[in-house]
Write a protein that holds these residues in place. Sequence first.
Motif, PDB file in Angstrom:
ATOM      1  N   GLY A 193      77.571  49.610  51.578  1.00  0.00           N
ATOM      2  CA  GLY A 193      79.074  49.746  51.450  1.00  0.00           C
ATOM      3  C   GLY A 193      79.757  48.927  50.473  1.00  0.00           C
ATOM      4  O   GLY A 193      80.911  49.225  49.929  1.00  0.00           O
ATOM      5  N   ARG A 194      79.092  47.874  50.207  1.00  0.00           N
ATOM      6  CA  ARG A 194      79.675  46.800  49.422  1.00  0.00           C
ATOM      7  C   ARG A 194      78.966  47.013  47.889  1.00  0.00           C
ATOM      8  O   ARG A 194      79.726  46.351  46.646  1.00  0.00           O
ATOM      9  CB  ARG A 194      79.768  45.540  49.768  1.00  0.00           C
ATOM     10  N   ARG A 195      78.264  47.614  47.907  1.00  0.00           N
ATOM     11  CA  ARG A 195      77.447  48.264  46.543  1.00  0.00           C
ATOM     12  C   ARG A 195      76.929  46.723  46.083  1.00  0.00           C
ATOM     13  O   ARG A 195      77.254  46.234  44.762  1.00  0.00           O
ATOM     14  CB  ARG A 195      78.258  48.995  45.660  1.00  0.00           C
ATOM     15  N   ALA A 196      76.424  45.925  46.982  1.00  0.00           N
ATOM     16  CA  ALA A 196      75.801  44.625  46.484  1.00  0.00           C
ATOM     17  C   ALA A 196      74.519  44.458  46.989  1.00  0.00           C
ATOM     18  O   ALA A 196      73.817  44.739  47.934  1.00  0.00           O
ATOM     19  CB  ALA A 196      76.763  43.522  47.612  1.00  0.00           C
ATOM     20  N   ALA A 197      73.725  43.867  46.242  1.00  0.00           N
ATOM     21  CA  ALA A 197      72.227  43.632  46.378  1.00  0.00           C
ATOM     22  C   ALA A 197      71.959  41.941  46.099  1.00  0.00           C
ATOM     23  O   ALA A 197      72.397  41.394  45.225  1.00  0.00           O
ATOM     24  CB  ALA A 197      71.521  44.478  45.390  1.00  0.00           C
ATOM     25  N   VAL A 198      71.054  41.720  47.179  1.00  0.00           N
ATOM     26  CA  VAL A 198      70.764  40.298  46.976  1.00  0.00           C
ATOM     27  C   VAL A 198      69.159  40.253  46.907  1.00  0.00           C
ATOM     28  O   VAL A 198      68.358  40.704  47.533  1.00  0.00           O
ATOM     29  CB  VAL A 198      71.295  39.437  48.218  1.00  0.00           C
ATOM     30  N   PHE A 199      68.904  39.316  45.690  1.00  0.00           N
ATOM     31  CA  PHE A 199      67.598  39.059  45.638  1.00  0.00           C
ATOM     32  C   PHE A 199      67.192  37.511  46.139  1.00  0.00           C
ATOM     33  O   PHE A 199      67.827  36.687  45.707  1.00  0.00           O
ATOM     34  CB  PHE A 199      66.989  39.084  44.147  1.00  0.00           C
ATOM     35  N   VAL A 200      66.018  37.265  46.902  1.00  0.00           N
ATOM     36  CA  VAL A 200      65.743  36.108  47.278  1.00  0.00           C
ATOM     37  C   VAL A 200      64.547  35.809  46.509  1.00  0.00           C
ATOM     38  O   VAL A 200      63.324  36.176  46.751  1.00  0.00           O
ATOM     39  CB  VAL A 200      65.437  35.745  48.708  1.00  0.00           C
ATOM     40  N   HIS A 201      64.248  34.712  45.631  1.00  0.00           N
ATOM     41  CA  HIS A 201      63.317  34.605  44.883  1.00  0.00           C
ATOM     42  C   HIS A 201      62.868  33.122  44.981  1.00  0.00           C
ATOM     43  O   HIS A 201      63.424  32.097  45.269  1.00  0.00           O
ATOM     44  CB  HIS A 201      63.833  34.371  43.349  1.00  0.00           C
ATOM     45  N   GLY A 202      61.222  33.217  45.023  1.00  0.00           N
ATOM     46  CA  GLY A 202      60.564  31.946  45.121  1.00  0.00           C
ATOM     47  C   GLY A 202      60.838  31.009  43.859  1.00  0.00           C
ATOM     48  O   GLY A 202      60.547  31.817  42.786  1.00  0.00           O
ATOM     49  N   CYS A 203      60.915  29.886  43.977  1.00  0.00           N
ATOM     50  CA  CYS A 203      60.990  29.012  42.713  1.00  0.00           C
ATOM     51  C   CYS A 203      59.972  28.992  41.864  1.00  0.00           C
ATOM     52  O   CYS A 203      60.209  29.198  40.687  1.00  0.00           O
ATOM     53  CB  CYS A 203      61.545  27.801  42.987  1.00  0.00           C
ATOM     54  N   PHE A 204      58.638  28.842  42.160  1.00  0.00           N
ATOM     55  CA  PHE A 204      57.541  28.886  41.498  1.00  0.00           C
ATOM     56  C   PHE A 204      57.205  29.999  40.914  1.00  0.00           C
ATOM     57  O   PHE A 204      57.087  30.379  39.471  1.00  0.00           O
ATOM     58  CB  PHE A 204      56.299  28.436  42.212  1.00  0.00           C
ATOM     59  N   TRP A 205      57.408  31.413  41.562  1.00  0.00           N
ATOM     60  CA  TRP A 205      56.826  32.697  41.310  1.00  0.00           C
ATOM     61  C   TRP A 205      57.955  32.948  40.103  1.00  0.00           C
ATOM     62  O   TRP A 205      57.508  34.094  39.323  1.00  0.00           O
ATOM     63  CB  TRP A 205      56.858  33.547  42.286  1.00  0.00           C
ATOM     64  N   HIS A 206      59.234  32.921  40.239  1.00  0.00           N
ATOM     65  CA  HIS A 206      60.126  33.463  39.214  1.00  0.00           C
ATOM     66  C   HIS A 206      60.564  32.583  38.394  1.00  0.00           C
ATOM     67  O   HIS A 206      61.705  32.784  37.500  1.00  0.00           O
ATOM     68  CB  HIS A 206      61.180  34.069  40.020  1.00  0.00           C
ATOM     69  N   GLY A 207      60.036  31.426  38.237  1.00  0.00           N
ATOM     70  CA  GLY A 207      60.258  30.442  37.139  1.00  0.00           C
ATOM     71  C   GLY A 207      61.539  29.714  37.012  1.00  0.00           C
ATOM     72  O   GLY A 207      62.200  29.510  35.897  1.00  0.00           O
ATOM     73  N   ASP A 248      64.412  26.716  37.198  1.00  0.00           N
ATOM     74  CA  ASP A 248      64.573  25.414  36.651  1.00  0.00           C
ATOM     75  C   ASP A 248      64.323  24.153  37.570  1.00  0.00           C
ATOM     76  O   ASP A 248      64.967  23.207  36.995  1.00  0.00           O
ATOM     77  CB  ASP A 248      65.464  25.183  35.297  1.00  0.00           C
ATOM     78  N   CYS A 249      64.203  24.199  38.880  1.00  0.00           N
ATOM     79  CA  CYS A 249      64.350  23.277  39.558  1.00  0.00           C
ATOM     80  C   CYS A 249      62.827  22.518  39.703  1.00  0.00           C
ATOM     81  O   CYS A 249      61.880  22.846  39.070  1.00  0.00           O
ATOM     82  CB  CYS A 249      64.653  23.735  41.162  1.00  0.00           C
ATOM     83  N   ARG A 250      62.913  21.479  40.675  1.00  0.00           N
ATOM     84  CA  ARG A 250      61.531  20.741  40.382  1.00  0.00           C
ATOM     85  C   ARG A 250      60.388  21.502  40.933  1.00  0.00           C
ATOM     86  O   ARG A 250      59.153  21.478  40.067  1.00  0.00           O
ATOM     87  CB  ARG A 250      61.595  19.575  41.486  1.00  0.00           C
ATOM     88  N   ARG A 251      60.443  22.322  41.783  1.00  0.00           N
ATOM     89  CA  ARG A 251      59.292  23.268  42.438  1.00  0.00           C
ATOM     90  C   ARG A 251      58.979  24.314  41.359  1.00  0.00           C
ATOM     91  O   ARG A 251      57.988  24.372  41.116  1.00  0.00           O
ATOM     92  CB  ARG A 251      59.821  23.802  43.752  1.00  0.00           C
ATOM     93  N   GLY A 252      60.046  24.784  40.841  1.00  0.00           N
ATOM     94  CA  GLY A 252      59.714  25.983  39.957  1.00  0.00           C
ATOM     95  C   GLY A 252      59.195  25.541  38.605  1.00  0.00           C
ATOM     96  O   GLY A 252      58.648  26.041  37.813  1.00  0.00           O
ATOM     97  N   ALA A 253      59.518  24.234  38.118  1.00  0.00           N
ATOM     98  CA  ALA A 253      59.156  23.678  36.835  1.00  0.00           C
ATOM     99  C   ALA A 253      57.692  23.184  36.939  1.00  0.00           C
ATOM    100  O   ALA A 253      57.203  22.725  35.721  1.00  0.00           O
ATOM    101  CB  ALA A 253      59.972  22.635  36.587  1.00  0.00           C
ATOM    102  N   ARG A 254      57.120  23.185  38.004  1.00  0.00           N
ATOM    103  CA  ARG A 254      55.441  22.904  38.273  1.00  0.00           C
ATOM    104  C   ARG A 254      54.800  23.849  37.496  1.00  0.00           C
ATOM    105  O   ARG A 254      54.860  25.091  37.327  1.00  0.00           O
ATOM    106  CB  ARG A 254      55.023  22.982  39.718  1.00  0.00           C
ATOM    107  N   ALA A 255      53.909  22.995  36.695  1.00  0.00           N
ATOM    108  CA  ALA A 255      52.869  24.122  35.828  1.00  0.00           C
ATOM    109  C   ALA A 255      51.617  24.044  36.346  1.00  0.00           C
ATOM    110  O   ALA A 255      50.905  22.670  36.442  1.00  0.00           O
ATOM    111  CB  ALA A 255      52.971  23.435  34.481  1.00  0.00           C
ATOM    112  N   PRO A 256      50.851  25.010  36.678  1.00  0.00           N
ATOM    113  CA  PRO A 256      49.390  24.975  37.230  1.00  0.00           C
ATOM    114  C   PRO A 256      48.520  24.342  36.146  1.00  0.00           C
ATOM    115  O   PRO A 256      48.632  24.447  35.127  1.00  0.00           O
ATOM    116  CB  PRO A 256      49.313  26.484  37.428  1.00  0.00           C
ATOM    117  N   LYS A 257      47.800  23.622  36.798  1.00  0.00           N
ATOM    118  CA  LYS A 257      46.846  23.010  35.662  1.00  0.00           C
ATOM    119  C   LYS A 257      45.530  23.963  35.343  1.00  0.00           C
ATOM    120  O   LYS A 257      44.905  23.603  34.113  1.00  0.00           O
ATOM    121  CB  LYS A 257      46.091  21.755  36.299  1.00  0.00           C
TER     122      LYS A 257
END
Length: 150
Positions: free
Chosen positions: A65-79, A81-90
């Motif tokens: 009804g509000r024509r609104a969509a919300v995505f909830v993204h995991g910081c690592f999986w979607h890159g 720029d926070c501490r968790r998302g900036a981790r680079a796998p070794k």
Amino acid sequence: MTRKAAPLPVPEACVDALRSATMRAVKSKDTRPERLVRSLAHRLGFRFRLHRADLPGSPDLVFPGRRAAVFVHGCFWHGHDCRRGARAPKTNAAYWRAKIARNRARDETAAAALAALGWRVLTIWECETADAAALERRLSGFLRAGAENV
């Protein structure tokens, strides 16, 4: 005095099998951050649909009804720029950089396609769910802003 035995080498096949099992266990729906956002939206009095496959990107929460969509993204999986998302796998770093880049490109494409269809899009990052008060203000503001269009 007893000596500690040296650790036995683990066969590479066992490591690969364990990694595969771990990756299979990662969920894409009903994650803890997504459940938190759903619970908050419901407490605020907003009703929604989940994972509408007929919309680009299959948003996590859809408020038709509000024509609104919300995505909830995991910081690592979607890159993010926070501490968790900036981790680079070794291990296998090139693969992961490419995968996360593809995820980000897919996210941008989905958001643009939704906008082109007249939908408003909000992305909530996993790290943002830690501050419940800020998350409530952001989600409420986003959803109430669309109320004048209803």
